[in-house]
Design an enzyme around this catalytic site. Structure first.
Site, PDB file in Angstrom:
ATOM      1  N   ASP A  10       0.873  -1.184   0.000  1.00  0.00           N
ATOM      2  CA  ASP A  10       0.000   0.000   0.000  1.00  0.00           C
ATOM      3  C   ASP A  10       0.906   1.229   0.000  1.00  0.00           C
ATOM      4  O   ASP A  10       2.123   1.127   0.203  1.00  0.00           O
ATOM      5  CB  ASP A  10      -0.911  -0.002   1.242  1.00  0.00           C
ATOM      6  CG  ASP A  10      -1.870   1.190   1.275  1.00  0.00           C
ATOM      7  OD1 ASP A  10      -2.385   1.577   0.204  1.00  0.00           O
ATOM      8  OD2 ASP A  10      -2.090   1.758   2.364  1.00  0.00           O
ATOM      9  N   SER A  11       0.293   2.390  -0.193  1.00  0.00           N
ATOM     10  CA  SER A  11       1.068   3.632  -0.068  1.00  0.00           C
ATOM     11  C   SER A  11       1.519   3.828   1.390  1.00  0.00           C
ATOM     12  O   SER A  11       2.560   4.426   1.646  1.00  0.00           O
ATOM     13  CB  SER A  11       0.211   4.823  -0.501  1.00  0.00           C
ATOM     14  OG  SER A  11      -0.982   4.848   0.266  1.00  0.00           O
ATOM     15  N   GLY A  43      -3.401   9.285  -3.528  1.00  0.00           N
ATOM     16  CA  GLY A  43      -4.681   9.715  -4.101  1.00  0.00           C
ATOM     17  C   GLY A  43      -4.680  11.095  -4.708  1.00  0.00           C
ATOM     18  O   GLY A  43      -5.612  11.461  -5.431  1.00  0.00           O
ATOM     19  N   CYS A  74      -4.403  -1.499  -2.109  1.00  0.00           N
ATOM     20  CA  CYS A  74      -4.569  -0.064  -2.326  1.00  0.00           C
ATOM     21  C   CYS A  74      -5.473   0.121  -3.541  1.00  0.00           C
ATOM     22  O   CYS A  74      -5.122  -0.307  -4.648  1.00  0.00           O
ATOM     23  CB  CYS A  74      -3.196   0.574  -2.585  1.00  0.00           C
ATOM     24  SG  CYS A  74      -3.269   2.323  -2.997  1.00  0.00           S
ATOM     25  N   CYS A 185     -11.054   2.923   0.057  1.00  0.00           N
ATOM     26  CA  CYS A 185      -9.638   3.209   0.323  1.00  0.00           C
ATOM     27  C   CYS A 185      -9.286   2.342   1.522  1.00  0.00           C
ATOM     28  O   CYS A 185     -10.027   2.338   2.521  1.00  0.00           O
ATOM     29  CB  CYS A 185      -9.444   4.686   0.657  1.00  0.00           C
ATOM     30  SG  CYS A 185      -7.790   5.053   1.307  1.00  0.00           S
TER      31      CYS A 185
HETATM   32  N1  DGL Z   1      -4.799   3.173   0.834  1.00  0.00           N
HETATM   33  C1  DGL Z   1      -4.932   3.700  -0.451  1.00  0.00           C
HETATM   34  C2  DGL Z   1      -6.165   3.266  -1.185  1.00  0.00           C
HETATM   35  O1  DGL Z   1      -6.713   2.225  -0.910  1.00  0.00           O
HETATM   36  C3  DGL Z   1      -4.507   5.081  -0.828  1.00  0.00           C
HETATM   37  C4  DGL Z   1      -4.178   6.135   0.157  1.00  0.00           C
HETATM   38  C5  DGL Z   1      -3.377   7.263  -0.472  1.00  0.00           C
HETATM   39  O2  DGL Z   1      -3.971   8.214  -1.011  1.00  0.00           O
HETATM   40  O3  DGL Z   1      -2.156   7.127  -0.451  1.00  0.00           O
HETATM   41  O4  DGL Z   1      -6.631   3.926  -2.088  1.00  0.00           O
END
Ligand code: DGL
Length: 259
Positions: A10-11, A43, A74, A185
């Site tokens: 993930d980020s 995002g 993500c 998210c």
């Molecule tokens: N956890 C991420 C997702 O599911 C993104 C969060 C971010 O913007 O870095 O979209």
């Protein structure tokens, strides 16, 4: 036979919301975790840059962890870069996309919300899911990038800012008929109790983690057994992540070397 771990990417800490479901489906399997916390939040980033970055980080993390399967935990990355990742990597790649189909089935009123990043709520991939599975529904798409930081803070020891949460959710409550919200998210399920407390009525919250875990259990082969905490890899060393990762049985983060 390759018998490495399953790598969750993930980020930031959002992928940890998928880890619990993976542990439920594959209790004896070794997991590793990788996040691109140096470039969080994804995002708000531009698509071409993001595809190149995701390929670079995932390629390095797959090599470093010797994983057998990559779970892209993500939505922002998956709705953009899944095909590119599958072209580039020689292992199975499981993606995470907003749970539009289950939400359409669960909503009694036919009006549900999609709470996700700016990128995810406007991606052609997401609009395609809505057209394919929720054409008969009304879908209110809400970009809630501010909640990514709130979730990062929560996992690293900060109390969530309830006013930020209230403001992020406000557009969902304009129609009293809206009864279901997709958490599109992976950061957001980490805040589920706070989101539920901020809602003006009982809401059915839906995320993708159980579906991803079931899918991973089907594609994975020869995964290493779990012995102690899994490896965690980050693109920016941050000791505040150690306790949050430990709660999900990951070792203190190590810096991922990028080519
Ligand atoms: N956890 C991420 C997702 O599911 C993104 C969060 C971010 O913007 O870095 O979209």
């Amino acid at each position: 036979m390759n018998d490495g771990p399953i790598l969750v990417f993930d980020s930031g800490v959002g992928g940890l919301s998928v880890v619990a479901a993976l542990r439920g489906q594959l209790p004896g399997a070794a997991l590793a975790y990788a996040c691109d916390n140096a470039m969080l939040p994804y995002g708000l980033r531009e698509d071409d840059w993001l595809v190149a970055r995701i390929l670079r980080v995932c390629e390095a993390a797959v090599a470093a962890s010797r994983c057998v399967t990559l779970v892209v935990a993500c939505n922002t990355a998956s709705t953009l870069a899944l095909d590119a990742l599958r072209d580039r990597l020689s292992i199975p790649v499981v993606g995470t996309v907003p749970a539009i189909k289950p939400a359409a089935a669960a909503s009694r009123s036919g009006h549900f919300g999609l709470l996700a990043t700016s990128a995810t709520v406007s991606r052609p991939y997401t609009l395609g899911l809505i057209e394919a599975y929720a054409a008969e529904c009304r879908v209110t798409r809400v970009a809630a990038d501010a909640l990514v930081r709130v979730a990062e803070g929560w996992l690293t020891g900060d109390a969530p800012d309830l006013e930020v949460i209230r403001q992020a959710l406000a557009p969902l409550w304009e129609d009293p008929a809206l009864d279901t919200v997709v958490l599109g998210c992976t950061h957001f399920p980490l805040l589920r109790d706070f989101l539920a407390a901020a809602a003006p009525r009982e809401i059915h919250w839906i995320d993708s983690s159980e579906a991803i875990a079931r899918r991973t259990a089907r594609v994975v082969s020869g995964v290493a057994p779990r012995h102690g905490p899994g490896e965690s890899l980050v693109t920016a060393l941050d000791s505040r992540l150690t306790a949050g990762l430990a709660r999900f049985d990951f070792a203190p983060p190590k810096l991922l070397a990028l080519d």
